[in-house]
Design an enzyme around this catalytic site. Structure first.
Site, PDB file in Angstrom:
ATOM      1  N   MET A  30     -30.852  23.959  13.947  1.00  0.00           N
ATOM      2  CA  MET A  30     -31.350  25.332  13.919  1.00  0.00           C
ATOM      3  C   MET A  30     -32.885  25.317  13.897  1.00  0.00           C
ATOM      4  SD  MET A  30     -28.591  27.620  11.946  1.00  0.00           S
ATOM      5  CE  MET A  30     -29.078  27.271  10.274  1.00  0.00           C
ATOM      6  N   GLY A  31     -33.482  24.186  14.290  1.00  0.00           N
ATOM      7  CA  GLY A  31     -34.935  24.111  14.387  1.00  0.00           C
ATOM      8  C   GLY A  31     -35.614  23.901  13.042  1.00  0.00           C
ATOM      9  N   GLY A  36     -35.171  14.560   8.491  1.00  0.00           N
ATOM     10  CA  GLY A  36     -33.705  14.493   8.542  1.00  0.00           C
ATOM     11  C   GLY A  36     -33.236  14.676   9.981  1.00  0.00           C
ATOM     12  N   HIS A  37     -33.788  15.706  10.648  1.00  0.00           N
ATOM     13  CA  HIS A  37     -33.394  15.960  12.044  1.00  0.00           C
ATOM     14  C   HIS A  37     -33.849  14.829  12.965  1.00  0.00           C
ATOM     15  CE1 HIS A  37     -33.828  20.263  10.575  1.00  0.00           C
ATOM     16  NE2 HIS A  37     -32.585  20.239  11.007  1.00  0.00           N
ATOM     17  N   GLN A  61     -23.336  32.261  11.535  1.00  0.00           N
ATOM     18  CA  GLN A  61     -23.038  31.441  10.357  1.00  0.00           C
ATOM     19  C   GLN A  61     -23.775  31.930   9.109  1.00  0.00           C
ATOM     20  OE1 GLN A  61     -24.670  27.791  12.398  1.00  0.00           O
ATOM     21  NE2 GLN A  61     -25.220  27.222  10.315  1.00  0.00           N
ATOM     22  N   LYS A 149     -25.744  15.371   4.876  1.00  0.00           N
ATOM     23  CA  LYS A 149     -26.180  16.376   3.895  1.00  0.00           C
ATOM     24  C   LYS A 149     -25.198  17.555   3.882  1.00  0.00           C
ATOM     25  CE  LYS A 149     -29.249  19.353   2.002  1.00  0.00           C
ATOM     26  NZ  LYS A 149     -29.138  20.446   2.943  1.00  0.00           N
ATOM     27  N   ASP A 150     -24.745  17.983   5.078  1.00  0.00           N
ATOM     28  CA  ASP A 150     -23.740  19.045   5.167  1.00  0.00           C
ATOM     29  C   ASP A 150     -22.370  18.371   5.312  1.00  0.00           C
ATOM     30  OD1 ASP A 150     -25.476  21.488   5.247  1.00  0.00           O
ATOM     31  OD2 ASP A 150     -26.296  20.402   6.946  1.00  0.00           O
ATOM     32  N   VAL A 176     -31.405  12.012   4.434  1.00  0.00           N
ATOM     33  CA  VAL A 176     -32.786  11.538   4.269  1.00  0.00           C
ATOM     34  C   VAL A 176     -33.363  12.288   3.068  1.00  0.00           C
ATOM     35  CG1 VAL A 176     -35.063  11.325   5.336  1.00  0.00           C
ATOM     36  CG2 VAL A 176     -33.003  11.115   6.749  1.00  0.00           C
ATOM     37  N   SER A 185     -34.344  19.436   3.671  1.00  0.00           N
ATOM     38  CA  SER A 185     -33.677  20.636   4.184  1.00  0.00           C
ATOM     39  C   SER A 185     -34.755  21.596   4.652  1.00  0.00           C
ATOM     40  CB  SER A 185     -32.872  21.283   3.051  1.00  0.00           C
ATOM     41  OG  SER A 185     -32.574  22.631   3.372  1.00  0.00           O
TER      42      SER A 185
HETATM   43  O1  PAF Z   1     -26.320  21.990  10.491  1.00  0.00           O
HETATM   44  C1  PAF Z   1     -26.907  22.883  11.141  1.00  0.00           C
HETATM   45  O2  PAF Z   1     -28.124  22.912  11.279  1.00  0.00           O
HETATM   46  C2  PAF Z   1     -26.063  23.995  11.770  1.00  0.00           C
HETATM   47  O3  PAF Z   1     -24.991  24.349  10.965  1.00  0.00           O
HETATM   48  C3  PAF Z   1     -25.577  23.633  13.197  1.00  0.00           C
HETATM   49  C4  PAF Z   1     -24.634  22.444  13.177  1.00  0.00           C
HETATM   50  C5  PAF Z   1     -26.776  23.327  14.091  1.00  0.00           C
HETATM   51  C6  PAF Z   1     -24.824  24.820  13.813  1.00  0.00           C
HETATM   52  O4  PAF Z   1     -25.630  25.934  13.931  1.00  0.00           O
END
Ligand code: PAF
Length: 283
Positions: A30-31, A36-37, A61, A149-150, A176, A185
């Site tokens: 989600m940018g 972590g990303h 979501q 993390k999720d 991370v 996060s």
């Molecule tokens: O983990 C996230 O950032 C979001 O839930 C995802 C998987 C990109 C879906 O919008």
């Protein structure tokens, strides 16, 4: 790095890549990218030939009253971070194209979407599974990388892909952390200096649970009591849950048992809701 925002253009490009025999790895985000990303992008880079990073703040979501409007966004910075980490294609669809007027098709993984996070965010996982299924159909990846993390999200996405026979392997990359243990996060930017300091209690609680389990404690009641004492000393606004699940089924347990248990926490500091988890070996 090529930036694409049209769904059709991304689908055509992905089809060409597949036909040329190359492996596609996708990293849905989600940018407001952080280390972590970028660790997910680096993992996709190692395991595929072409890396697609998606950036889409997915409205379905977020529940009413949640932080959709104030969710941090910075596409210019994200572009640089995504490219430096090894992205070949940055896919940035618009909400209007992802969810045109009259959109009414949702993917739901029943049961596990309703517990823990799902209890506090009743429509959250339905939004996640729907958008991820759309992103998989658009980017046609061989692998898709998500963060541990999720943990509940990763479990649900694996179940969705398996049960709907989606031809994509779900890869889950380790959490991370900052130097003091706070899991990275995008929402950490909401924390005041004082809340940021107190938020280290999440990781300390998980470490405490691990230490107690290594020294023989098996009772979730007693582990939860110890964790609640530690968390309460950090004066959170609310502890949403402290849970222990069997990582193979995501069912809550009363007694932890070998070989592993997954400890999960959700805690609010002011207006910020933080989650964390740890996979603990049980001797
Ligand atoms: O983990 C996230 O950032 C979001 O839930 C995802 C998987 C990109 C879906 O919008």
């Amino acid at each position: 790095m090529k930036i694409i925002s049209s769904i059709h253009e991304m689908q055509v490009e992905a089809e060409h890549i597949r036909l040329s025999g190359k492996r596609i790895g996708v990293v849905p985000t989600m940018g407001y990218l952080h280390r972590g990303h970028t660790s997910l992008i680096e993992m996709a880079r190692k395991q595929s030939d072409v890396v697609v990073t998606t950036i889409f703040v997915n409205p379905t979501q977020f529940g009413p009253g949640e932080d959709f409007d104030r969710y941090p966004r910075d596409l210019d910075r994200d572009r640089v971070l995504a490219e430096d980490a090894g992205t070949d294609y940055l896919f940035t669809p618009s909400t209007a194209e992802m969810y045109p007027a009259g959109f009414a098709t949702f993917v739901t993984v029943e049961g596990v979407s309703e517990i823990l996070e799902g209890k506090f965010r009743p429509t959250h996982f339905r939004g996640v599974t729907t958008v991820v299924m759309k992103l998989l159909l658009i980017t046609k990846p061989h692998i898709a990388v998500f963060g541990q993390k999720d943990a509940q999200q990763a479990f649900i996405l694996r179940k969705m892909v398996r049960e709907l026979n989606v031809d994509t392997e779900i890869i889950v990359a380790p959490i991370v952390r900052e130097h003091d243990g706070l899991a990275l996060s995008s929402r950490n930017v909401y924390l005041s200096q004082d809340e940021r300091r107190r938020a280290t209690s999440l990781y300390q609680s998980l470490q405490l649970a691990s230490a107690r389990i290594q020294s023989g404690d098996r009772s979730v009641d007693s582990l939860r009591k110890e964790i609640m004492n530690l968390l309460k000393a950090a004066q959170p606004l609310q502890v949403d849950y402290v849970a222990f699940v069997d990582p193979t089924s995501f069912r809550e347990v009363d007694l932890v048992a070998p070989p592993q248990v997954l400890a999960l926490l959700a805690v609010r500091f002011g207006a910020t809701r933080l989650i964390d988890n740890m996979l603990i070996s049980v001797p």
